[in-house]
Design a protein around this motif. Structure first.
Motif, PDB file in Angstrom:
ATOM      1  N   HIS A  39       0.859  -1.201   0.000  1.00 18.80           N
ATOM      2  CA  HIS A  39       0.000   0.000   0.000  1.00 18.80           C
ATOM      3  C   HIS A  39       0.888   1.241   0.000  1.00 18.80           C
ATOM      4  O   HIS A  39       1.805   1.362   0.820  1.00 18.80           O
ATOM      5  N   VAL A  40       0.615   2.155  -0.894  1.00 16.07           N
ATOM      6  CA  VAL A  40       1.456   3.335  -1.057  1.00 16.07           C
ATOM      7  C   VAL A  40       1.470   4.208   0.197  1.00 16.07           C
ATOM      8  O   VAL A  40       2.417   4.980   0.416  1.00 16.07           O
ATOM      9  N   GLU A  41       0.448   4.084   1.033  1.00 15.76           N
ATOM     10  CA  GLU A  41       0.388   4.905   2.241  1.00 15.76           C
ATOM     11  C   GLU A  41       1.115   4.269   3.422  1.00 15.76           C
ATOM     12  O   GLU A  41       1.212   4.881   4.482  1.00 15.76           O
ATOM     13  N   HIS A  42       1.620   3.037   3.263  1.00 19.09           N
ATOM     14  CA  HIS A  42       2.418   2.441   4.326  1.00 19.09           C
ATOM     15  C   HIS A  42       3.734   3.200   4.460  1.00 19.09           C
ATOM     16  O   HIS A  42       4.400   3.486   3.465  1.00 19.09           O
ATOM     17  N   ASP A  43       4.120   3.512   5.683  1.00 18.68           N
ATOM     18  CA  ASP A  43       5.326   4.303   5.899  1.00 18.68           C
ATOM     19  C   ASP A  43       6.490   3.403   6.294  1.00 18.68           C
ATOM     20  O   ASP A  43       6.377   2.180   6.322  1.00 18.68           O
ATOM     21  N   LEU A  44       7.627   4.036   6.590  1.00 20.48           N
ATOM     22  CA  LEU A  44       8.832   3.301   6.965  1.00 20.48           C
ATOM     23  C   LEU A  44       9.096   3.394   8.465  1.00 20.48           C
ATOM     24  O   LEU A  44      10.240   3.375   8.901  1.00 20.48           O
ATOM     25  N   SER A  45       8.047   3.493   9.247  1.00 20.45           N
ATOM     26  CA  SER A  45       8.218   3.380  10.694  1.00 20.45           C
ATOM     27  C   SER A  45       8.504   1.924  11.029  1.00 20.45           C
ATOM     28  O   SER A  45       8.105   1.007  10.308  1.00 20.45           O
ATOM     29  N   THR A  46       9.223   1.707  12.109  1.00 20.14           N
ATOM     30  CA  THR A  46       9.526   0.346  12.538  1.00 20.14           C
ATOM     31  C   THR A  46       8.444  -0.147  13.500  1.00 20.14           C
ATOM     32  O   THR A  46       7.646   0.643  14.022  1.00 20.14           O
ATOM     33  N   ALA A  47       8.442  -1.451  13.760  1.00 20.77           N
ATOM     34  CA  ALA A  47       7.496  -1.986  14.745  1.00 20.77           C
ATOM     35  C   ALA A  47       7.756  -1.388  16.124  1.00 20.77           C
ATOM     36  O   ALA A  47       6.852  -1.304  16.958  1.00 20.77           O
ATOM     37  N   LEU A  48       8.991  -0.956  16.361  1.00 23.68           N
ATOM     38  CA  LEU A  48       9.342  -0.381  17.656  1.00 23.68           C
ATOM     39  C   LEU A  48       8.742   1.003  17.840  1.00 23.68           C
ATOM     40  O   LEU A  48       8.239   1.336  18.917  1.00 23.68           O
ATOM     41  N   ASN A  49       8.783   1.826  16.780  1.00 25.15           N
ATOM     42  CA  ASN A  49       8.355   3.220  16.968  1.00 25.15           C
ATOM     43  C   ASN A  49       7.030   3.554  16.292  1.00 25.15           C
ATOM     44  O   ASN A  49       6.609   4.705  16.300  1.00 25.15           O
ATOM     45  N   ARG A  50       6.361   2.553  15.714  1.00 24.80           N
ATOM     46  CA  ARG A  50       5.071   2.817  15.095  1.00 24.80           C
ATOM     47  C   ARG A  50       4.083   3.282  16.153  1.00 24.80           C
ATOM     48  O   ARG A  50       3.820   2.582  17.125  1.00 24.80           O
ATOM     49  N   GLN A  51       3.601   4.487  15.973  1.00 19.54           N
ATOM     50  CA  GLN A  51       2.698   5.136  16.936  1.00 19.54           C
ATOM     51  C   GLN A  51       3.329   5.255  18.324  1.00 19.54           C
ATOM     52  O   GLN A  51       2.639   5.349  19.334  1.00 19.54           O
ATOM     53  N   GLY A  52       4.675   5.256  18.382  1.00 25.01           N
ATOM     54  CA  GLY A  52       5.389   5.430  19.635  1.00 25.01           C
ATOM     55  C   GLY A  52       5.204   4.296  20.618  1.00 25.01           C
ATOM     56  O   GLY A  52       5.394   4.464  21.830  1.00 25.01           O
ATOM     57  N   GLU A 112       2.156  -9.754  -2.614  1.00 25.06           N
ATOM     58  CA  GLU A 112       1.776 -10.991  -1.938  1.00 25.06           C
ATOM     59  C   GLU A 112       0.363 -10.934  -1.361  1.00 25.06           C
ATOM     60  O   GLU A 112      -0.375 -11.920  -1.402  1.00 25.06           O
ATOM     61  N   ASP A 113      -0.038  -9.788  -0.824  1.00 25.78           N
ATOM     62  CA  ASP A 113      -1.320  -9.675  -0.132  1.00 25.78           C
ATOM     63  C   ASP A 113      -2.431  -9.378  -1.137  1.00 25.78           C
ATOM     64  O   ASP A 113      -2.593  -8.244  -1.593  1.00 25.78           O
ATOM     65  N   SER A 114      -3.211 -10.384  -1.479  1.00 29.67           N
ATOM     66  CA  SER A 114      -4.265 -10.201  -2.475  1.00 29.67           C
ATOM     67  C   SER A 114      -5.376  -9.288  -1.972  1.00 29.67           C
ATOM     68  O   SER A 114      -6.107  -8.705  -2.777  1.00 29.67           O
ATOM     69  N   GLU A 115      -5.507  -9.133  -0.662  1.00 29.53           N
ATOM     70  CA  GLU A 115      -6.533  -8.238  -0.123  1.00 29.53           C
ATOM     71  C   GLU A 115      -6.210  -6.776  -0.396  1.00 29.53           C
ATOM     72  O   GLU A 115      -7.099  -5.921  -0.321  1.00 29.53           O
ATOM     73  N   LEU A 116      -4.931  -6.480  -0.702  1.00 29.35           N
ATOM     74  CA  LEU A 116      -4.533  -5.111  -1.030  1.00 29.35           C
ATOM     75  C   LEU A 116      -4.217  -4.968  -2.507  1.00 29.35           C
ATOM     76  O   LEU A 116      -3.543  -4.025  -2.925  1.00 29.35           O
ATOM     77  N   ALA A 117      -4.720  -5.895  -3.317  1.00 27.00           N
ATOM     78  CA  ALA A 117      -4.432  -5.861  -4.756  1.00 27.00           C
ATOM     79  C   ALA A 117      -5.041  -4.632  -5.429  1.00 27.00           C
ATOM     80  O   ALA A 117      -4.562  -4.206  -6.490  1.00 27.00           O
ATOM     81  N   CYS A 118      -6.067  -4.070  -4.844  1.00 25.31           N
ATOM     82  CA  CYS A 118      -6.717  -2.904  -5.445  1.00 25.31           C
ATOM     83  C   CYS A 118      -6.114  -1.578  -4.991  1.00 25.31           C
ATOM     84  O   CYS A 118      -6.624  -0.504  -5.339  1.00 25.31           O
ATOM     85  N   ALA A 119      -5.043  -1.646  -4.217  1.00 21.56           N
ATOM     86  CA  ALA A 119      -4.373  -0.432  -3.738  1.00 21.56           C
ATOM     87  C   ALA A 119      -3.049  -0.254  -4.466  1.00 21.56           C
ATOM     88  O   ALA A 119      -2.365  -1.232  -4.783  1.00 21.56           O
ATOM     89  N   ASP A 120      -2.675   0.972  -4.747  1.00 22.41           N
ATOM     90  CA  ASP A 120      -1.350   1.242  -5.295  1.00 22.41           C
ATOM     91  C   ASP A 120      -0.296   0.818  -4.282  1.00 22.41           C
ATOM     92  O   ASP A 120      -0.485   0.971  -3.066  1.00 22.41           O
ATOM     93  N   GLY A 121       0.815   0.291  -4.780  1.00 20.81           N
ATOM     94  CA  GLY A 121       1.914  -0.115  -3.909  1.00 20.81           C
ATOM     95  C   GLY A 121       3.137   0.748  -4.120  1.00 20.81           C
ATOM     96  O   GLY A 121       3.145   1.668  -4.947  1.00 20.81           O
ATOM     97  N   VAL A 122       4.198   0.429  -3.397  1.00 19.24           N
ATOM     98  CA  VAL A 122       5.409   1.244  -3.464  1.00 19.24           C
ATOM     99  C   VAL A 122       6.640   0.366  -3.275  1.00 19.24           C
ATOM    100  O   VAL A 122       6.612  -0.601  -2.504  1.00 19.24           O
ATOM    101  N   ASP A 205      11.651   7.018   6.573  1.00 11.45           N
ATOM    102  CA  ASP A 205      11.090   7.769   5.451  1.00 11.45           C
ATOM    103  C   ASP A 205      11.333   9.265   5.613  1.00 11.45           C
ATOM    104  O   ASP A 205      11.619   9.974   4.634  1.00 11.45           O
ATOM    105  N   THR A 206      11.253   9.765   6.841  1.00 15.35           N
ATOM    106  CA  THR A 206      11.561  11.175   7.089  1.00 15.35           C
ATOM    107  C   THR A 206      12.998  11.489   6.715  1.00 15.35           C
ATOM    108  O   THR A 206      13.288  12.540   6.127  1.00 15.35           O
TER     109      THR A 206
END
Length: 262
Positions: A39-52, A112-122, A205-206
């Motif tokens: 999904h193009v809106e997925h960012d490059l935050s890590t599992a550690l700092n995602r949403q702090g 890989e994720d067919s549920e997100l096949a209708c979303a732009d990727g990156v 990403d920042t």
């Protein structure tokens, strides 16, 4: 940073393999690493700092992991960085992000994720020689000593024995790329490596968006995803190869035989 929206398979291939010619070697040997996301809106935050979520628990998480995982690795892990790689590989929240040297592996995770096949990727493409220019002196010296462009656990430990040591090398943000030990066939088959930044709360990403050279962000429209996925399957870039074993086989079969969303 360059952002480019591709429209065809051939344009995608040209973009992924751009700047791969190495004049010194006389070979097509790319300095880029790749990360594909569905999904193009997925960012490059890590599992550690995602949403702090876990920033303040970084040391606690790794300490507990090392305590309870003793005896699990087949090979002894001496470096904290190798332990961190093992933890990341098995889903513990860390400051690491997964990357690959292979553009096709990145495209697999894009599709890989067919549920997100209708979303732009990156697909993020990063030239590690360019990002290495911003490394602190001690890390640059370690790379020169080894004649390398990315780190191993031993190399990284020689310059920074702990995460705190890494964070103290400079106040300026930087990213390094780290090849983990061959923990299992997944690491090997995925041609995997990890990115590491000098702070648990830093966002890659920042950092990358401010770089003028060596960073490309390729937007792959949803309409192109199915062609990419089918051609990867034909090239045998599948879960069956990237996740050896019955789990990977089941993942491949479930996706391969699922109907295409309308």
């Amino acid at each position: 940073m360059q952002e480019h929206r591709v429209t065809t398979w051939l344009e995608l291939q040209d973009s992924l393999f751009a700047d791969s010619w190495n004049e010194t070697l006389g070979r097509h040997r790319s300095n880029f690493v790749f990360r594909g996301m569905p999904h193009v809106e997925h960012d490059l935050s890590t599992a550690l700092n995602r949403q702090g979520m876990f920033v303040r628990q970084e040391r606690d998480l790794l300490r507990a992991f090392r305590k309870y995982a003793r005896g699990t690795p087949r090979e002894p892990l001496d470096s904290v960085w190798d332990w961190l790689a093992l933890a990341q590989h098995h889903g513990l929240p860390t400051r690491m992000l997964d990357w690959t040297f292979s553009p096709n592996v990145a495209l697999h995770f894009l599709t890989e994720d067919s549920e997100l096949a209708c979303a732009d990727g990156v697909v993020w493409c990063v030239d590690y020689r360019e990002t290495n220019r911003l490394l602190p002196r001690a890390l640059k010296a370690q790379l020169r000593k080894e004649g390398a462009d990315v780190f191993t656990g031993d190399m990284l430990a020689a310059a920074a024995g702990s995460m705190a040591d890494l964070d103290r090398l400079t106040r300026d943000p930087f990213v390094l790329f780290f090849e983990p030990p061959s923990l299992d066939a997944r690491i090997v088959n995925q041609f995997a490596l990890f990115s590491v930044m000098n702070g648990p709360d830093l966002r890659l990403d920042t950092f990358l968006e401010k770089q003028k050279r060596g960073v490309r962000k390729l937007i792959i429209p949803a309409a192109l995803k199915w062609e990419v996925r089918d051609k990867l399957d034909q090239a045998n870039v599948t879960e069956r190869v990237l996740f050896p074993g019955l789990d990977g086989l089941s993942r491949w079969l479930r996706r391969y035989y699922s109907p295409r969303p309308r």
